[in-house]
Write a protein that holds these residues in place. Structure first.
Motif: not given
Length: 194
Positions: A171-180, A182-185, A187-194
């Motif tokens: 099974p793919i575990v890409e959502h546990f990669s370092m890149t994932s 960083k991207n999640s953080f 997105t959350v930070i961008e949404n805070i400032w909207k």
């Protein structure tokens, strides 16, 4: 009073290295592995019981780490004459586990009775192992394809046999990669400032 529309879960990121597995899936015997403290909640006795049921199959098992149940588990292996198939490797550094152990394991088993989000399961999947894990704690969030109910010797032995006979599909575990992560953080930070 704070209200929010969305709650995000950001999983811890892992650096999965591209590895060249020294063992091809077709090699025999298949290697089964476990990493963790040898304590009651890790439930390694259940793994040994399941392996006893399939002792005639072509496998070896290596158990990494130690703990209060090690002598009891070693005695069980001797009692059932499985010493030529089950080896206790002892404590090893994390770098050794990542570089020397996981790449040689065909099937990783996590038989725990209690977990949060099991790191060893994520690491083993990320390193290309087939994985079987009990449906406890957050394991289901990693992958529903790998889970089985705890403490059923027959179910575990059947799952191991199925993987011994199957082709490798991890099974793919890409959502546990370092890149994932960083991207999640981001997105959350961008949404805070909207």
């Amino acid at each position: 009073f704070w209200r929010t529309k969305n709650i995000s879960v950001i999983y811890r990121g892992f650096e999965f290295q591209k590895i060249e597995r020294p063992r091809k899936w077709e090699y025999e015997p298949k290697k089964i592995g476990f990493v963790g403290r040898l304590v009651g909640l890790k439930n390694v006795e259940w793994l040994i019981n399941a392996l006893l049921l399939i002792r005639e199959q072509n496998w070896v098992c290596e158990i990494v780490w130690g703990g209060e149940e090690q002598k009891k588990l070693e005695a069980l292996v001797i009692k059932w004459d499985l010493s030529n198939k089950i080896k206790f490797i002892g404590e090893r550094p994390h770098s050794w586990i990542m570089q020397e152990f996981y790449p040689t394991v065909d099937i990783f088993v996590n038989p725990s009775l209690q977990e949060w989000l099991p790191t060893t399961v994520i690491e083993a999947l990320g390193m290309g192992c087939q994985v079987i894990a009990t449906d406890v704690g957050g394991t289901r969030e990693i992958s529903e394809d790998i889970i089985i109910p705890p403490n059923n010797d027959v179910k575990l032995s059947e799952k191991i046999i199925a993987l011994l006979k199957a082709s490798r599909t991890v099974p793919i575990v890409e959502h546990f990669s370092m890149t994932s992560m960083k991207n999640s953080f981001h997105t959350v930070i961008e949404n805070i400032w909207k």
